[in-house]
Motif scaffolding. Sequence first.
Motif, PDB file in Angstrom:
ATOM      1  N   GLU A   1       0.831  -1.203   0.000  1.00  0.00           N
ATOM      2  CA  GLU A   1       0.000   0.000   0.000  1.00  0.00           C
ATOM      3  C   GLU A   1       0.870   1.258   0.000  1.00  0.00           C
ATOM      4  O   GLU A   1       0.585   2.217  -0.729  1.00  0.00           O
ATOM      5  N   PHE A   2       1.932   1.250   0.801  1.00  0.00           N
ATOM      6  CA  PHE A   2       2.830   2.405   0.843  1.00  0.00           C
ATOM      7  C   PHE A   2       3.478   2.624  -0.525  1.00  0.00           C
ATOM      8  O   PHE A   2       3.570   3.763  -1.007  1.00  0.00           O
ATOM      9  N   PHE A   3       3.910   1.549  -1.171  1.00  0.00           N
ATOM     10  CA  PHE A   3       4.539   1.667  -2.485  1.00  0.00           C
ATOM     11  C   PHE A   3       3.534   2.159  -3.516  1.00  0.00           C
ATOM     12  O   PHE A   3       3.872   2.996  -4.369  1.00  0.00           O
TER      13      PHE A   3
ATOM     14  N   PHE B   1       4.189   5.534  -5.519  1.00  0.00           N
ATOM     15  CA  PHE B   1       4.364   5.437  -6.965  1.00  0.00           C
ATOM     16  C   PHE B   1       3.282   6.228  -7.692  1.00  0.00           C
ATOM     17  O   PHE B   1       3.553   6.884  -8.703  1.00  0.00           O
ATOM     18  N   GLY B   2       2.056   6.165  -7.178  1.00  0.00           N
ATOM     19  CA  GLY B   2       0.974   6.933  -7.779  1.00  0.00           C
ATOM     20  C   GLY B   2       1.253   8.423  -7.736  1.00  0.00           C
ATOM     21  O   GLY B   2       0.982   9.156  -8.703  1.00  0.00           O
ATOM     22  N   MET B   3       1.825   8.896  -6.628  1.00  0.00           N
ATOM     23  CA  MET B   3       2.167  10.308  -6.499  1.00  0.00           C
ATOM     24  C   MET B   3       3.250  10.707  -7.500  1.00  0.00           C
ATOM     25  O   MET B   3       3.189  11.795  -8.095  1.00  0.00           O
ATOM     26  N   VAL B   4       4.238   9.846  -7.694  1.00  0.00           N
ATOM     27  CA  VAL B   4       5.318  10.141  -8.645  1.00  0.00           C
ATOM     28  C   VAL B   4       4.767  10.254 -10.065  1.00  0.00           C
ATOM     29  O   VAL B   4       5.099  11.184 -10.811  1.00  0.00           O
ATOM     30  N   VAL B   5       3.910   9.312 -10.445  1.00  0.00           N
ATOM     31  CA  VAL B   5       3.309   9.356 -11.786  1.00  0.00           C
ATOM     32  C   VAL B   5       2.470  10.620 -11.945  1.00  0.00           C
ATOM     33  O   VAL B   5       2.545  11.313 -12.968  1.00  0.00           O
TER      34      VAL B   5
END
Length: 299
Positions: free
Chosen positions: A243-245, A249-253
């Motif tokens: 969940e943390f990843f 990752f969603g924020m980076v995209v």
Amino acid sequence: MAFIELLKVIFIGIIEGITEWLPISSTGHMLLVDQFLKLQADAEFKEMFFVVIQLGAIIAVIYMYWTKLWPFRLASRDVAVDANGRPDPKWKNEYVIAGIGISRPVFLMWVKVIVATIPAGILGLLLDDWMDKYAKTPAVIAVALIVYGVLFILVENRNKKRPVKIKRLGQLTYLDALKLGLFQSLAIVPGTSRSGATIVGGLTMGVSRRLATEFSFFMSIPIMFGWSLVKLIKYGFHYSALEFFELLFGMVVAFVVSVLVIKFLIGYIKKHDFKIFGYYRIALGVLVILIFTIKQIVM
């Protein structure tokens, strides 16, 4: 399974990065995404994920507008210059406190942003739970999409022969900022769009498209940081490693896509109006109604 979930997160991050800044409602798009591309997570995590992923988009605004947003410098420098080597008006009449220069125009801009975010902040705290429980429905989102789509078209048609009254941030009064904040507070209704509500409000007030758009970006910074913090606290900061990843990752995209979309939008509005987004919102609203009507019939 983890790879499939990663692909879903990438797609959701792309949608968030596009729809957060174009005035077409990220909530409306996320509703459709969640119907056809469900994350394998509990409802509580997904609710938090769809809010906190927006931090990636907000960080993109800070990155893109850093020189306009950061008010501090070492006051020991005699002359502050811009990228072209000319005296930078940002540092005209700066305040100096303990050897630190504070740009007066940037400081006053932040005061206006804070004034503008008061209405949305108050309404968000008072009505967030109620809206989550009762208003996040396909019907409400579809109506908001269509209504604001129509408003974009009507306001742009009305403004064709009307002069722009406010072109620069310095011309924006504190009362104007508060009015824009009241318009932004309407975005608590799912499907409205924060940028969409602010831009419609700005256009009706005679604010230029670019200033209305950029000020809507700046207003989003404290609102989204605050809202994300509220959601994180409610969730309790208890994540699995996956969940943390997914969240990170969603924020980076969302960050990467937002940078590209912001550049596109600022370039687009130099030569075009917002009517195309109005037509798109109407079409999306009709699509939401059709999809969920068919779903109800089939079920």
